[in-house]
Scaffold this motif. Structure first.
Motif, mmCIF file in Angstrom:
data_model
loop_
_atom_site.group_PDB
_atom_site.id
_atom_site.type_symbol
_atom_site.label_atom_id
_atom_site.label_comp_id
_atom_site.label_asym_id
_atom_site.label_seq_id
_atom_site.Cartn_x
_atom_site.Cartn_y
_atom_site.Cartn_z
ATOM 1 N N ILE A 316 0.867 -1.194 0.000
ATOM 2 C CA ILE A 316 0.000 0.000 0.000
ATOM 3 C C ILE A 316 0.896 1.234 0.000
ATOM 4 N N GLN A 317 0.818 1.999 -1.077
ATOM 5 C CA GLN A 317 1.610 3.220 -1.224
ATOM 6 C C GLN A 317 0.756 4.412 -0.803
ATOM 7 N N VAL A 318 1.226 5.141 0.195
ATOM 8 C CA VAL A 318 0.522 6.338 0.658
ATOM 9 C C VAL A 318 0.953 7.513 -0.214
ATOM 10 N N GLU A 319 -0.020 8.194 -0.794
ATOM 11 C CA GLU A 319 0.266 9.313 -1.684
ATOM 12 C C GLU A 319 0.215 10.629 -0.914
ATOM 13 N N ASP A 320 1.104 11.495 -1.306
ATOM 14 C CA ASP A 320 1.186 12.801 -0.649
ATOM 15 C C ASP A 320 0.024 13.686 -1.088
ATOM 16 N N VAL A 321 -0.487 14.428 -0.148
ATOM 17 C CA VAL A 321 -1.539 15.408 -0.401
ATOM 18 C C VAL A 321 -1.041 16.757 0.093
ATOM 19 N N ASP A 322 -1.286 17.779 -0.698
ATOM 20 C CA ASP A 322 -0.835 19.112 -0.327
ATOM 21 C C ASP A 322 -1.554 19.549 0.946
ATOM 22 N N GLU A 323 -0.797 19.693 2.028
ATOM 23 C CA GLU A 323 -1.363 20.068 3.326
ATOM 24 C C GLU A 323 -1.002 21.508 3.658
ATOM 25 N N HIS A 324 -1.798 22.086 4.520
ATOM 26 C CA HIS A 324 -1.535 23.470 4.917
ATOM 27 C C HIS A 324 -0.327 23.537 5.843
ATOM 28 N N PRO A 325 0.333 24.684 5.907
ATOM 29 C CA PRO A 325 1.502 24.821 6.788
ATOM 30 C C PRO A 325 1.127 24.592 8.249
ATOM 31 N N VAL A 326 2.108 24.134 9.001
ATOM 32 C CA VAL A 326 1.911 23.841 10.421
ATOM 33 C C VAL A 326 2.860 24.724 11.225
ATOM 34 N N PHE A 327 2.298 25.470 12.212
ATOM 35 C CA PHE A 327 3.119 26.312 13.075
ATOM 36 C C PHE A 327 3.830 25.449 14.114
ATOM 37 N N SER A 328 4.950 25.959 14.562
ATOM 38 C CA SER A 328 5.727 25.218 15.559
ATOM 39 C C SER A 328 5.042 25.193 16.916
ATOM 40 N N ARG A 329 4.103 26.099 17.158
ATOM 41 C CA ARG A 329 3.364 26.134 18.423
ATOM 42 C C ARG A 329 1.888 26.363 18.127
ATOM 43 N N PRO A 330 1.020 25.911 19.020
ATOM 44 C CA PRO A 330 -0.411 26.198 18.831
ATOM 45 C C PRO A 330 -0.756 27.655 19.113
ATOM 46 N N ALA A 331 0.074 28.342 19.882
ATOM 47 C CA ALA A 331 -0.130 29.762 20.182
ATOM 48 C C ALA A 331 1.205 30.341 20.631
ATOM 49 N N TYR A 332 1.351 31.655 20.453
ATOM 50 C CA TYR A 332 2.586 32.338 20.825
ATOM 51 C C TYR A 332 2.256 33.449 21.819
ATOM 52 N N ILE A 333 3.121 33.590 22.808
ATOM 53 C CA ILE A 333 3.014 34.678 23.779
ATOM 54 C C ILE A 333 4.312 35.472 23.719
ATOM 55 N N ILE A 334 4.184 36.770 23.466
ATOM 56 C CA ILE A 334 5.345 37.655 23.319
ATOM 57 C C ILE A 334 5.206 38.787 24.321
ATOM 58 N N GLU A 335 6.291 39.099 25.007
ATOM 59 C CA GLU A 335 6.320 40.224 25.933
ATOM 60 C C GLU A 335 7.262 41.295 25.379
ATOM 61 N N VAL A 336 6.817 42.536 25.456
ATOM 62 C CA VAL A 336 7.598 43.642 24.907
ATOM 63 C C VAL A 336 7.394 44.865 25.793
ATOM 64 N N LYS A 337 8.447 45.624 25.991
ATOM 65 C CA LYS A 337 8.350 46.842 26.793
ATOM 66 C C LYS A 337 7.681 47.942 25.982
ATOM 67 N N GLU A 338 6.980 48.788 26.710
ATOM 68 C CA GLU A 338 6.194 49.808 26.021
ATOM 69 C C GLU A 338 7.050 50.894 25.383
ATOM 70 N N ASP A 339 8.313 51.020 25.774
ATOM 71 C CA ASP A 339 9.167 52.047 25.179
ATOM 72 C C ASP A 339 10.003 51.505 24.028
ATOM 73 N N VAL A 340 9.646 50.334 23.490
ATOM 74 C CA VAL A 340 10.415 49.769 22.390
ATOM 75 C C VAL A 340 10.296 50.698 21.185
#
Length: 734
Positions: A316-340
């Motif tokens: 049984i040969q599994v055929e490739d199907v074009d899949e959507h991109p996958v992010f490295s995380r399910p969500a990202y949290i970023i902290e930044v100072k207000e004077d950046v």
């Protein structure tokens, strides 16, 4: 009697037609095509994330097993910041950088130093960057590209077993399944025909034959096939009929034992292979199963002829199907100072195409989640940077969504939430929580507390706010009051002397400096208003600007009095102006009731007619000099300065008609003459009309006879009238 037959099975792999998308340099013999260039674009600003990208390709291709004497040319990197003056230096990093692949730091040419084997590693992922030689700083963000190794037919097919043993009953029908043989090829099955295996029998003919393409049962299933879906059918032949030909299929072994199942079609006696679990081409793309077919009804008398079952191998040969991109995380949290600073990179998101092709991905921000465009993202590497200034006191959290889409197929996209927390910076000075306005009694004593102060700060403080209070330098020595810091974020204002005089000074403005204890230190100068008031012996206020004390945000009594005086002066001015205008008005235009032209006066007196010469003296009309040419009308206001123009009266004109016509002409040509709403009576009828009198009263005095016969010709409507007058004529004739 049992007869044994041996046969040789031959297989070979097809040689693919050479067709390459890779553009190699002229040093690669046999492929004299033009140089392949990977163009990078950027700018020299500190903000790399806003640079534009212009890619001609995002991947290079190389043939494996290169046999040339020189290094194999891969391609060229070029930045639009490169002016050819040697100020830029190209750097290569990633898989095989510096070992398998080298780059000319001046020109950006990439070469492979060793022979590459696709079967060992088919894809290399590298990163390139251009930096300034003098400063050592990059002139653009780091860019990623891929080098794919193209396969050549350098592997021969191999059987999975050295010897296959099989047996069949004698007198078996033609087409009876004997055995399943399988051969594999290490070459790339997705490129050309290098891995395509063809089967044939060298010895054993004409008794046996082999299926030239599969050798086996072989099925293909897309990785998106839902569970419980059928992917193919197999059939075991049984010469028996009815219930003796009923077959039961089962999977006995193989690496896909838990991924696939098989059921029996009772009508056709075929085995239907189904998917039990979700498939993943990138995880495993080939499964080999051993399927067994068994008779469900076995006659005990023929058990010695068994076993009544057979097996076959299923690929049984599994055929490739074009899949959507996958992010490295399910969500990202970023902290930044207000004077950046604006255009500063605050974080990075990463997504990758899970398909084998590993198509490049571009990033974007869903503007429905960032309507004010506070953030932006580098479409090439996923770096998030600020495009506007941040303020924690205005908005603490920014929740945006980043979209990753395949460049070659933008419909394949995915989203990930990014939560950006703005960290506090001490950028606000402490201040009073309210407007402080207090009073001091005229009979106050020294060192008497008159007001306690506090402060607030919009900034955050992990250890709590610590405020310090002091008088401004210009008021510290000359003030009539002192300030004491209580070291608990409050301070007290005390009197410095005995007795105050509100007639000498009714209000004191005391400047107070408030500072915080954070870094950098922030301070502000606030003002406390102190009014001097008369108080009783217990310190209770008797009289001062009480309104201002009760309503700190209202107006003082002095201001209210000033406003009231202004209003009074304005009213007096209006009254005087109205009185003056009334005095300046002229006398009424109409002096008496008799002067009203619109009034109708009834005298109940009927004149004597035209023959009555005593009722009206017409001599006035015959004496033009009797009219005062300069007398103005009193019932209207003159609107112009033109004086009425009057022509000299002709003294010899005694004809009233000529006189009236002359006056009529004068009024028609005079710009100052009315019309007014008045009635002009000339008391002149004239000499008569050409048509003579229209009155029917005179008709009775005419002596001529009238002929009314024409009335009969006017139709039935005038018949009565014709009979009446016709009868009168008849009476007259008789």
């Amino acid at each position: 009697m049992r007869t044994y037959h041996c046969f040789w099975l031959l297989f070979w792999a097809g040689q693919p037609h050479q067709s390459f998308l890779t553009l190699l340099s002229k040093r690669t013999s046999g492929f004299p095509e033009k140089e392949k260039v990977l163009v990078l674009s950027g700018n020299s600003r500190k903000d790399f994330s806003r640079s534009k990208r212009s890619w001609m390709w995002n991947q290079f291709f190389l043939l494996e097993e290169y046999t040339g004497t020189d290094y194999q040319y891969v391609g060229k990197l070029h930045s639009d910041q490169d002016k050819g003056d040697g100020s830029l230096k190209y750097i290569l990093s990633g898989d095989g950088a510096g070992d398998l692949f080298i780059i000319n730091e001046n020109t950006g040419d990439i070469q492979a130093t060793k022979r590459l084997d696709r079967e060992e590693k088919p894809v290399y992922i590298l990163r390139a960057q251009a930096i300034n030689r003098r400063t050592g700083r990059p002139v653009e963000p780091e860019s990623e590209f891929i080098i794919k190794i193209h396969d050549i037919n350098d592997n021969e097919p191999m059987f999975t077993k050295d010897v296959y043993n099989a047996s069949i009953p004698e007198m078996s029908d033609v087409g009876t399944f004997v055995v399943q043989v399988t051969a594999t090829d290490a070459d790339d099955p997705t490129y050309g025909n290098s891995a395509k295996v063809v089967y044939s029998i060298l010895q054993g003919q004409p008794y046996f034959s082999v299926e030239s393409e599969t050798g086996t049962y072989q099925f293909r299933a897309p990785e998106s096939t839902p569970p419980d879906s059928p992917i193919g059918r197999i059939k075991a032949n049984d010469a028996d009929v009815d219930e003796n030909a009923e077959i039961e299929y089962s999977i006995t072994e193989g690496d896909g034992y838990d991924m696939f199942g098989i059921i029996t079609d009772k009508d056709t006696q075929e085995g239907i292979i189904t998917v039990k679990k979700a498939l993943d081409f990138e995880n495993k793309n080939l499964y080999i199963l051993k399927v067994e077919a068994t008779n469900t009804h076995v006659d005990p008398r023929f058990l010695y002829l068994g076993p009544f079952k057979d097996s076959a191998t299923v690929r049984i040969q599994v055929e490739d199907v074009d899949e959507h991109p996958v992010f490295s995380r399910p969500a990202y949290i970023i902290e930044v100072k207000e004077d950046v600073p604006i255009n500063s990179v605050i974080g990075t998101v990463t997504a990758q195409d899970p398909d084998t092709a590993n198509n490049p991905v571009k990033y974007s921000v869903d503007r429905h989640t960032d309507m004010d465009r506070v953030f932006n993202i580098n479409s090439g590497n996923g770096s998030i940077f600020t495009s506007k200034a941040l303020d924690r006191e205005t908005l603490l959290w920014h929740n945006i969504t980043v979209i990753a889409a395949e460049i070659n197929n933008p419909k394949q996209s995915s989203r990930v939430p990014v939560f950006i927390k703005v960290l506090d910076v001490n950028d606000n000075a402490p201040e009073f929580p309210m407007f402080y306005e207090t009073f001091v009694c005229e009979n106050a004593k020294a060192e008497q507390l008159i007001q306690t102060l506090s402060a607030v700060d919009k900034d955050d403080s992990f250890n709590g706010h610590q405020f310090s209070f002091s008088l401004a330098p210009e008021a510290a020595s000359s003030s009539n009051f002192t300030l004491q810091d209580n070291r608990d974020n409050t301070a007290g204002i005390f009197t410095r002397k005995n007795r105050y005089n509100r007639h000498e000074m009714s209000t004191y403005l005391l400047p107070v400096v408030i500072s915080d204890n954070d870094y950098p230190i922030q301070s502000s100068t606030e003002t406390v208003t102190i009014r001097v008031c008369a108080c009783d012996h217990r310190g209770k206020m008797l009289s001062c600007n009480a309104e201002a004390l009760i309503h700190p945000t209202g107006l003082s009594t002095g201001a209210l009095i000033a406003i009231l005086l202004c209003i009074i002066i304005l009213l007096v001015t209006v009254v005087l102006f109205a009185a003056l205008r009334r005095q300046r008005k002229k006398e009424p235009l109409i002096i008496s009731k008799e002067d009203i032209r619109d009034n109708i006066v009834s005298y109940n007196d009927e004149g004597g007619g035209e023959e009555d010469t005593q009722a009206f003296d017409i001599g006035t009309l015959r004496n033009p000099e009797a009219i005062d040419n300069n007398k103005l009308r009193r019932d209207i206001v003159p609107e112009t300065l033109f004086m009425p123009r009057r022509t000299a009266a002709e003294r010899d004109n005694t004809d009233v008609r000529d006189f009236i016509n002359q006056r009529l002409k004068e009024n028609d040509t005079d710009p100052t003459a009315p019309p007014y709403d008045s009635l002009a009576t000339y008391a002149y009828e004239g000499n008569g009309s050409v048509a003579e009198s229209l009155s029917s009263l005179e008709s009775v005095t005419t002596g001529g006879d009238q002929d009314y016969d024409y009335l009969s010709d006017w139709g039935p409507r005038f018949k009565k009238l014709a009979d009446m007058y016709g009868a009168m004529d008849s009476d007259k004739d008789s």
